[in-house]
Structure formats: C-alpha cells, structure tokens
Write an enzyme that holds these catalytic residues in place. Structure first.
Site, mmCIF file in Angstrom:
data_model
loop_
_atom_site.group_PDB
_atom_site.id
_atom_site.type_symbol
_atom_site.label_atom_id
_atom_site.label_comp_id
_atom_site.label_asym_id
_atom_site.label_seq_id
_atom_site.Cartn_x
_atom_site.Cartn_y
_atom_site.Cartn_z
ATOM 1 N N GLN A 10 35.046 34.016 37.220
ATOM 2 C CA GLN A 10 36.026 34.845 36.878
ATOM 3 C C GLN A 10 36.960 33.827 35.651
ATOM 4 O OE1 GLN A 10 38.579 37.959 38.170
ATOM 5 N NE2 GLN A 10 37.485 37.351 40.759
ATOM 6 N N ARG B 189 37.171 45.088 37.619
ATOM 7 C CA ARG B 189 38.398 45.898 37.117
ATOM 8 C C ARG B 189 38.392 47.074 37.299
ATOM 9 N NH1 ARG B 189 40.446 41.850 37.603
ATOM 10 N NH2 ARG B 189 38.605 41.121 38.413
ATOM 11 N N LYS C 284 43.270 38.818 47.156
ATOM 12 C CA LYS C 284 43.688 37.458 47.144
ATOM 13 C C LYS C 284 45.053 37.880 46.764
ATOM 14 C CE LYS C 284 42.838 36.093 42.649
ATOM 15 N NZ LYS C 284 42.322 35.593 41.664
ATOM 16 N N THR C 285 46.108 38.810 45.673
ATOM 17 C CA THR C 285 47.394 38.589 45.517
ATOM 18 C C THR C 285 48.015 38.997 46.497
ATOM 19 O OG1 THR C 285 46.657 40.295 44.662
ATOM 20 C CG2 THR C 285 47.694 38.888 43.212
ATOM 21 N N ASP D 283 47.804 30.562 41.544
ATOM 22 C CA ASP D 283 47.056 31.131 41.339
ATOM 23 C C ASP D 283 45.880 31.368 39.970
ATOM 24 O OD1 ASP D 283 45.011 33.570 42.037
ATOM 25 O OD2 ASP D 283 47.138 34.823 40.880
ATOM 26 N N GLU D 284 44.761 31.439 40.492
ATOM 27 C CA GLU D 284 43.623 31.878 39.128
ATOM 28 C C GLU D 284 43.541 30.270 38.567
ATOM 29 O OE1 GLU D 284 42.478 34.327 38.446
ATOM 30 O OE2 GLU D 284 43.741 35.555 38.037
#
Length: 710
Positions: free
Chosen positions: A243, A596, A29-30, A212-213
């Site tokens: 998340q 993670r 995503k980033t 983002d997020e």
DNA sequence: CATAGCCGCCTTTTT
DNA sequence: GGCGGCTATG
C-alpha cells in the site's frame, strides 16, 4: 465484545521492545493499534508517555475518537509527523536555531521563494523552472540532504546551479523566519541527531512510540522515528508494502523492509486475514498485485464469502461514465444502501467535476474530498497573510501579498523602494514600512499611506493573544478586505461560491478552534491550520456519497466503491509509466482503491475522454488485462475495434490524401513535433497515434487534434 | 499607480 | 481551461 485473532492478540499484548506489524488491508490494523494503546495504559504506562503518529490529520482525529470511545484516560499524543515536529520545534526553537514565531510555507509560498532564489543566482527561470527546482529541493530535504552536503556532492554544472538555488532559497526562508513543510521534518531530524540532551528528554517524554502507515515514511521521518525511540526501543510500526503510494514524495519502502535489520530483536507480527472485503474483491486485488516484482509475497486471506461479482463497464465518454456511476448510485440507494457507504474514486482531482455534475443532475447528495483547494483560494490566502504578518513581521511573502490588497495605493515601485531600503538595513519589509519616514525615495503621500497601514497592523497586533475568530472578523472588516470582495462579487453576481462566504467559513473554523482549545492564540492557530488540508474535512457521517482521489481514500473503507477512469495514461498515469517503479506504484494505488470496498466494486472507463481541451480515444488500462477483470467485454470490443480500424484504414488510405501514413512527421499545437505511429481511419472519428519528441505517445482524434503534416 | 487585456505556463498524487 | 504575471494604456 470484540474477539481478537491470535496474531492480533500477540500484536496488542506485546510490551517492550521493537514491534513490526505487517498488516494487509482490512486486517483490523487500526483496531489493533488502539487496543495496544489501551493495553499499554492498563499495564501502567501513563498516556502522557505514549506517542502515536498517523499519516494524516484525518487518521489522527479518528484515532483520538476511538481512544475517547474506549474511555481511556486522555493525554496520549496522537498526531501526524508534521504536527509533532511543529510542537518539538516550537519547544526547542533556540536549539534548532529558528525563531519561535516561524511561518510555515506551503507549495505556493515555496514556489515564490524558489523563483526569487533562481533570480538571485542569476539563472533564468526557463532552464530552471521554479516548479521543478521546488520539487528537487523538496526531494533533497526529504532525503536529509542540507545545503552544505549537497554543495560538496555536486560537481557538474547543473547540480552546482541547483546547489546555488538551494542555498539562496534557504537564505530567503531564514530571512522570512519561515520553514517549509520539508523543513519541519528535516530540522527536527537534525535537532534529534545533533543534540543528545534533547533526544534523551524526548525519549523520556515519549516512552512508547507507535507509527502507522510506516511504508509511507520518507528518510527524514524515518530518522525522526528512530531518534525518538533510540534510547528505549519501544517502537511499534505498522504498514503494508503493497500500500505504499507516496514514493513520489520521498517515501522509502525500504524503511519497512529494513525494520528487522535496524532492530534485530524486533518481534514481527503478520496480520493477513482480511475482515473487510468479499472474497471476490480480494481475489481481484491479489490478481492485480502479483504483477509487482518489488514485493514480499503475501496473499490476502478472505474471511467473507465471495459476494457480488466485480462489475466493469466501458462507457462512451466521461460524461456517460459519470452518468452511469450516478445511476448506479441511485440503484444502490433504492435497494437500501446508505450514501455514507458509497464512494467514487479517481486518479486526478480534475476528474471530480464531471462526476460532480452527474451527481447534481441526478440529485445525489455528495461531498468532494479535495486536496488543498480551499486553502489555495486567493481570498483565503490573503486573509491568512494578514494574520501571518501579525505573528511574524519578518514574513516578507505575507507582507508583499497584502500591502496593496485591497488596493491602497502602494504599488510595485514603492514596494521596490522599500525592498531596497530593507536590503540595505538587512531588515524585513514590514520594518521598512515602519521606517517609511526615513526612505528618501518615497513621496510624502506614500509615507502617509504606509503609516496608516502600519498603524492598522499594530492595532490588530494588540489582540493576538486570545481567541482568534473575533480578531479575524476585525481584520476582515477593518482591512477593507471584506469590502473589496463584496464589490467584486456584486459585479459578477453569477460567481461561484462567493469569496466572502469562503472567508466566513474560515472564520467559522477558527471559532471552532477557539472553543476546543485551552489557550487559543493566533500563533498556535496559524501553525495548526498550515498543516490542515481539505482532505481532513471528510465527514464519514455526512449522509452523502464521497468523491475523492485514490490517494485520499487511503485508510478509509466503504460498502460500495466505484473506481473510474481505468485508462492508459490515467491509471496508470502517464507521468508514472516511465519506469517500473512508477508503474508498480500505480498498481499499488489501484490495489489500495480496490481494497477499500467491502461489498461491491464497480470499475469503469470511457472510450473517449477530453483532457486539457483535447478529446482523445482512450486505451483501456493495462491493469484490466493483468488482473483479468473484464476479459471478455473489453477484449472483444478492443479486437473488434482494431479490426474495423485497420480494414477501413486500408480501404480509405488507398484513395485519400487526408490519411496519415506511418512515420509521417507532424506538428501539434500543444505537444510539438512528432511522428505518426499508427493511423486508425474511422472517417470523421479517425485516430492518429503520434509519438511526440517529448517522449509522450498520444492517441489523438483527428478532427480535434489539428495536426499539421511537415 | 490602477486597470484591463493578453500571453504563456502548467495541470498527479499531499503533509 | 485557468491562473499568474507581464505590458500597455489611462
């Protein structure tokens, strides 16, 4: 050369209009976001017209670095919501009706002001605890509920009281020319809502908005994002409902779920492939998260082979657990792992200490990624209070903090007299100090002391426009703060990291600020530092293992991950299990922790854990069973344990008066009165499960619990 | 007014 | 177990 998958390609190349990227963990995503910024720029959009909003400063730094690495022209605005709001509010201070040199108040400052507000409302701080009221007000602000609208809505006695406190609190902030964290968002949201010209200007300035997020935005942030893109609709948001772990802070998962309703013409791209973790790790994450009812069905699609099995282990107590983790870290390193690629996660910051000790003991270099501990230190707060008063003389909280720190003979009585004078004149405390000559109630010597204090502050003030570090050094020395800290340190030579060193570390960071900033000045520095937390200090290439909470782990990834404390009450946390919503958020938190990990995942729990001085028998986390993680190991052990317990309990209770029978009323020193729910007689290790009148149910070790029968 | 000592309060997660 | 705040004492 990076190859993009079809859906990634689509997300990157999408140009105008709203875009929703639903992206699972490890989906790249980033990378997609940075590539999208690059694509926009290469298609002719000026970097200056792009605004990317991240969740943390850490993420913003990382994104800035990536933009640099791609050799893109600079100018893109990349920051958190809060930093962006500070910029906007400074620029439009008059339109937002705030002073341009405002102070930012953090939790502790807020609490002080709330306490004062409660007093002013003639309510007692027992029924209205500052802590709780602070949280309530914070929640109201996050939901964009201002004093007026809340007053109108409140009809019951309690809510009416809250409204009064809220009103007083807001008044105190205004008097101090201060905004709290939540105000930064709320004031910006209202500024955009109420001023179409400001809105137009900002829509013109930021023609492309990326958030983002997005699953962790609250109502205020949602309105800001909408206000900033309403004219052009060029809003691209990314997020993963699975998340979302900040509902407790007002984050509203429906913001992402409703994006398509807000922007009916939105393009939706799903990034489901996971390029990060082994199939085994993703399997586990999937098995866990399906238990959540409030979610859109989504499966993680692995691209990496199964890899190593997930390890799960039960240890005797938290020391043994920490020791076990440390030993396994050593093994990993012996097998060639890099310490940068090893992380230990836990639910609460207080768990870091045991693990830290085990790392020291095993000579493992580590870094702890803490919440706000550094900035909460007394000496740091003192130092910052000195600086705040230079920029914002209205800041009574800062002045109260430092006027007699170090002691200079200006005590509470004098301060009260000054406060009375200030109230009469409707002025600040610093102003009263300046006018001390006119305060009749003050003695001659006090007037002289205050004159000296004011004189000192005024001398510092001449240097506020320019590099900060030098000024800080001066303030530290001339205020005698350094001196007093050194004296304390000398008396208790064994003290922790010395207070003087901490302040020097702060000055060092200011020096860095001076060197990287075009026009360094104190006001700017203070606004920046108010939004920085220790979490941002995480260094991905420190050559050390990383210790952090699962919240802090958001957005990071490691080859090898340890997750500790898989126990009921801890994960899920006891304060979150009251309702399904809380429980589901805990499950998502564990999900974030699991995902993670790239290669290995090592989960652990302790049979006994000492929390707040109480050693208690733990119960394995329900998540372990739900996700079928360590089925046999723990389940067998559990069954065996309970069988033993019950048979022994039966034998023992037949001829013992010490036994607690079910339903027995008891009193506990800490938790108050309750009733025995279960009794497991294990001789001197007996466990009593008590359901307390507070609603909590706790397993207690008899020998430590100090229970009294009623 | 300063200091020491005691009491009671809180302790999930963070911008 | 830790801290802030309050009180009693010099």
């Amino acid at each position: 050369m990076i190859t993009l998958t079809g859906s990634q390609e689509k997300a990157v190349s999408h140009k105008d209009g709203p875009l929703l990227i639903i992206a699972g963990p490890g989906s790249g995503k980033t990378r997609v976001i940075t590539s999208r910024i690059a694509a926009l720029i290469s298609s002719g959009v000026r970097p200056y017209n792009i605004c990317a909003i991240t969740f943390t400063n850490k993420a913003a730094d990382a994104m800035r670095q990536r933009v640099l690495d791609m050799s893109l022209p600079s100018g893109t605005h990349i920051s958190t919501f809060h930093s962006l709001c500070v910029r906007i509010l400074r620029r439009y201070a008059d339109r937002a009706s705030i002073g341009s040199t405002f102070s930012i108040y953090d939790d502790a400052d807020q609490k002080k002001c709330v306490k004062e507000a409660i007093k002013q409302a003639d309510l007692d701080t027992k029924s209205f605890s500052p802590q709780k009221m602070r949280a309530v007000i914070s929640r109201l602000k996050n939901n964009l509920e201002d004093v007026t609208s809340f007053q109108e809505r409140s009809s019951e006695f309690f809510t009416k009281c809250v409204a009064r406190i809220y009103k007083n609190y807001q008044q105190i902030l205004t008097q101090n020319n201060a905004l709290d964290f939540d105000d930064l968002l709320l004031k910006t949201a209202f500024l955009l809502r109420d001023n179409s010209d400001v809105r137009d200007e900002l829509n013109n300035r930021f023609q492309y908005l990326l958030v983002d997020e997005y699953q962790d935005t609250n109502q205020a942030q949602y309105q800001i994002a909408r206000g900033l893109s309403i004219a052009h609709g060029n809003i691209c948001v990314t997020g993963d409902p699975d998340q979302s772990i900040y509902a407790w802070r007002g984050a509203d998962i429906s913001n992402i779920l409703a994006f398509e309703k807000d922007w009916p013409e939105a393009t939706v791209v799903k990034l489901e492939k996971n390029f990060r973790s082994t199939a085994n790790i993703l399997d586990l994450a999937d098995r866990l998260i399906v238990a959540n009812k409030q979610r859109k069905l989504k499966k993680l699609v692995p691209t990496i082979p199964p890899g190593r099995d997930i390890e799960a282990n039960t240890l005797e107590d938290e020391q043994a657990e920490a020791e076990f983790i440390a030993e396994n870290i050593k093994k990993l390193v012996d097998n060639g792992a890099n310490l940068d690629e090893i992380a230990v996660f836990y639910r609460v910051n207080s768990m870091s200490r045991t693990i830290e000790e085990a790392c020291v003991h095993n000579k493992i270099p580590y870094q702890i990624v803490r919440g706000v501990e550094f900035y909460n230190r007394k000496e740091i707060r003192d130092m910052l209070a000195y600086l705040k008063i230079l920029v914002n003389p209205e800041d009574d909280v800062a002045l109260t903090r430092i006027i007699n720190t170090p002691a200079r003979g200006i005590g509470k009585t004098s301060l009260d007299r000054m406060a009375a004078f200030a109230r009469m004149r409707n002025s600040s405390l610093y102003d009263a100090a300046k006018q001390a000559e006119q305060i009749e109630t003050l003695s001659k010597s006090l007037k002289a002391k205050l004159a000296m204090f004011v004189d000192m502050i005024e001398r510092f003030k001449t240097d506020i426009n320019g590099p900060v570090a030098e000024l800080m050094q001066r303030v530290f020395d001339e205020s005698k703060l350094r001196n007093s800290l050194e004296t304390v340190a000398a008396e208790e030579a064994h003290s922790k990291a010395s207070a003087v060193e901490n302040v020097e570390e702060l000055i060092n960071s200011a020096f860095k600020y001076d060197t990287v900033t075009d026009e360094p000045n104190l006001a700017d520095y203070l606004l920046q530092i108010a939004l920085v937390s220790d979490t941002d200090a995480y260094d991905p290439q420190s050559g050390r293992a990383s210790l952090m909470t699962m919240h802090a782990a958001k957005g990071l990834e490691f080859d090898n991950v340890f997750i500790s404390g898989l126990e009921q009450g801890l994960l899920p946390h006891e304060r979150s299990v009251d309702d399904d919503k809380g429980l589901e958020e805990e499950r998502r938190l564990f999900f974030v922790g699991i995902t993670r990990a790239r290669k290995t995942l090592n989960i652990s729990l302790a049979r006994y854990r000492t929390v707040h001085g109480q050693t208690m028998r733990t119960i394995p986390s329900q998540f372990l069973f739900e996700a079928d993680i360590i089925a046999e190991d723990i389940r067998q052990e559990q069954e065996q344990l309970y069988e033993d317990d019950f048979s022994q309990a039966f034998d023992y209770s037949a001829n013992s008066t010490a036994a607690f029978s079910k339903g027995q009323a008891v009193i506990h020193a800490k938790f108050g009165s309750g009733r025995v729910k279960e009794f497991h007689d294990l001789g001197e290790n007996s466990i009593v499960v008590v359901s307390f009148n507070t609603g909590q149910t706790k397993p207690l070790m008899l020998k430590y619990a100090n229970l009294t029968k009623v």
